[in-house]
Each structure stands twice: as C-alpha cells, then as structure tokens.
Scaffold this motif. Structure first.
Motif, short mmCIF file in Angstrom:
data_model
loop_
_atom_site.label_atom_id
_atom_site.label_comp_id
_atom_site.label_asym_id
_atom_site.label_seq_id
_atom_site.Cartn_x
_atom_site.Cartn_y
_atom_site.Cartn_z
N VAL A 84 30.16 17.13 -30.76
CA VAL A 84 31.57 16.79 -30.96
C VAL A 84 31.74 15.83 -32.13
O VAL A 84 32.63 15.98 -32.97
CB VAL A 84 32.16 16.19 -29.66
N GLU A 85 30.88 14.83 -32.20
CA GLU A 85 30.94 13.87 -33.30
C GLU A 85 30.70 14.56 -34.64
O GLU A 85 31.39 14.28 -35.63
CB GLU A 85 29.90 12.77 -33.09
N TRP A 88 33.72 16.68 -35.66
CA TRP A 88 34.80 15.81 -36.14
C TRP A 88 34.50 15.28 -37.54
O TRP A 88 35.38 15.23 -38.40
CB TRP A 88 34.98 14.65 -35.17
N ASN A 107 40.09 15.62 -33.16
CA ASN A 107 40.22 14.17 -33.11
C ASN A 107 40.45 13.68 -31.68
O ASN A 107 39.84 12.70 -31.23
CB ASN A 107 41.38 13.74 -34.02
N ARG A 110 37.23 14.03 -29.64
CA ARG A 110 36.28 12.95 -29.94
C ARG A 110 36.69 11.65 -29.25
O ARG A 110 35.84 10.92 -28.73
CB ARG A 110 36.19 12.74 -31.45
#
Length: 305
Positions: A84-85, A88, A107, A110
């Motif tokens: 996920v990081e 993003w 966004n 995250r």
C-alpha cells in the motif's frame, strides 16, 4: 510519455494487485484452518510462506506470526502495508497521470491502514477491507482513465503480478497436500470457486481445477488470461498490431501463451512442476525485458574537470 511516469503507473498496478492477492491468500488460509480441523497449522503456514517466497527459518510456523509478517511487517517488502505504501508513493510521483479519484482512493487507504495495529482480533474484517479497497481502485482505474499508454502500463503491471501470484499459489501445492480441500482453497484464493462449479457441473476434480486456474481463456484470474492481457497491452504500446516488430517481453509472453493455449489438462498435470517453474521464469523475464526497454534510467551527465 516519460519513462518515469510509465514506471510509476506500472508499479501502481503491481502493488495494488499484490496487496489484494496477499489478502485473498491470507483470508482463505484462515478459513482452511477453521473449516478443516485436521489440517496441520505448521504445514499450512509452510505452504503459505513458500507461495510468498519467504524462507521458513525467518518466521515461526503459526497462523498469527505468518499473518503479522504478511500484513504489517514493514521489513518484508511483500507485506500488505508495504504494498500500500509503495502504491501510494508511485501514485504521488505520477500524480498528473492519474485521476483525482484514484489518488484519493490510494491516499485514504494509506491513511486508514495505519489505524490498524494488528489483525489478531478480526482478521477477516481487515482482509475483506483490503480486498474492497483494491477492488475500488481497480474500478476507478477502469472507469476514469483514458485507454492510452498510461492505462496500458498500469494494466501490464497488474496482469503480470496476477499471473505470478496464481503460479505461486499453485507452486505451494495445496491440492497435493490436502486433496479436494486444497483445490477448493486454491479456487477460493482466486475467487474462482463459484465460476468453476458453474462451468464444471460434475463437481470438483483436481485436473479440471488445475486447467481452470492455468489455461482457462475466459476466467480473468487464470494465468493464460493474465498473460494474454499483458501481451495485448505491450502490443498496443508498441503500436504494432501486425507483429512486424515484436519486443523481447512480447516474445517471451507469446511463447508461454501458445504453450498454455494448446496444452491438454493431462499434459499440464503430468509436467506441472516444470511448467510452473517455466511460468515463474516467464513472468520474471517479461518484467525484466519491459524494464530494460521502457523504464531504464538515463546515464547521468558527469562533468569533467
């Protein structure tokens, strides 16, 4: 399109798919341990970490330790939170090439994922939330992005990641270790259990289930379907529909597609280990070839004295 933007879009597709597939695998893994009390927890965890490419010595073979590593371990690059990081971060670098809805979706995902401390209390709730957020991102991508090269690079990454994850699942040999229960687990991991039963009315059979997950041309999570989708994206990026100029990535994918499309279920089952190893190589080779052609960074200028 700048190679930097193309690479960011490619990795958005891969990381979103990776987070979703990891959640799928973990969710079904927990259901296997609950539904089949005869299943050895250590053996199930060993199969799971083998599918994810983790060395057995680095983690304890119990459900909660493995789940913690695959969800919130920031030192393991294949964990959900790292995926996920990374998605993003790539979206931030390609902000002008994606829609505002997709940026908002990534966004918010995250921000929300950091509010979860662990999945021990309610693993199914967390994993279902991850799958829903990934499905939302996929829907936004398909409904808000123009069908240009940016969208093609994103789908290319998603397709290669999906094919690779299905091959990894099959390499874990759930079906060989737990029979019909194992094949049911594999089909559920790919969300193909209901689709398989609608097609194969005679019931669950290991060879037909294997052929469905590998060489079914209509199921979107089969290896053949994903590789074809990746090859079509590369053909459109190269802007050569007649095949007069075929890049190395397309050549690698084309060979694998031809083999799978005309391989019988019996042949597939007899040489399963060799074919799965070859398919893992195909996914890696296609990624490397596409990276060399489209994403290779320019050599920096060095000023002489």
């Amino acid at each position: 399109m700048l190679s930097r933007i193309a690479e960011s879009l490619y990795w958005i597709g891969r990381y979103v798919e990776r987070a979703e597939d990891t959640a799928r695998i973990l969710d079904v893994h927990f259901h296997l341990l609950v539904e089949d009390r005869t299943t050895s927890e250590a053996d199930a965890c060993r199969s799971l970490i083998e599918a994810m490419g983790v060395r057995e010595s680095t983690v304890e073979l119990d459900a909660h330790s493995v789940a913690a590593m695959l969800t919130f371990d920031t030192t393991f690059p294949g964990s959900i939170i790292c995926s996920v990081e990374a998605a993003w971060d790539n979206a931030r670098g390609a902000r002008e090439a994606i829609s505002s809805e997709l940026w908002e979706c990534l966004n918010v995902t995250r921000q929300e994922i950091h509010r979860w401390e662990s999945i021990t209390a309610a693993p199914h709730v967390f994993l279902q939330w991850i799958k829903e957020r990934a499905a939302m991102a996929a829907g936004i991508i398909d409904t808000t992005m123009s069908r240009d090269d940016g969208w093609r690079f994103l789908v290319l990454g998603r397709s290669l990641e999906r094919a690779d994850m299905t091959v990894r699942l099959l390499s874990a040999r759930y079906g060989d270790r737990w029979g019909r229960s194992g094949w049911r687990v594999l089909l559920r991991c790919a969300s193909g259990h209901e689709a398989f039963l609608r097609r194969e009315t005679s019931g669950l059979d290991n060879r037909r289930a294997l052929a469905f997950l590998v060489s079914d041309a209509a199921f979107p999570r089969s290896v053949l379907f994903a590789l074809r989708e990746a090859e079509e994206c590369l053909a459109q990026i190269e802007n050569d529909q007649r095949g007069r100029h075929v890049g190395e990535a397309r050549r690698v994918l084309g060979r694998a597609i031809g083999e799978l499309a005309y391989c019988s279920p019996d042949e597939l089952h007899e040489r399963l280990a060799d074919r799965l190893e070859l398919l893992e190589f195909v996914c890696a080779a296609a990624h490397d070839a596409a990276t060399r052609r489209y994403f290779r960074a320019a050599i920096p200028i060095e000023w002489s004295a």
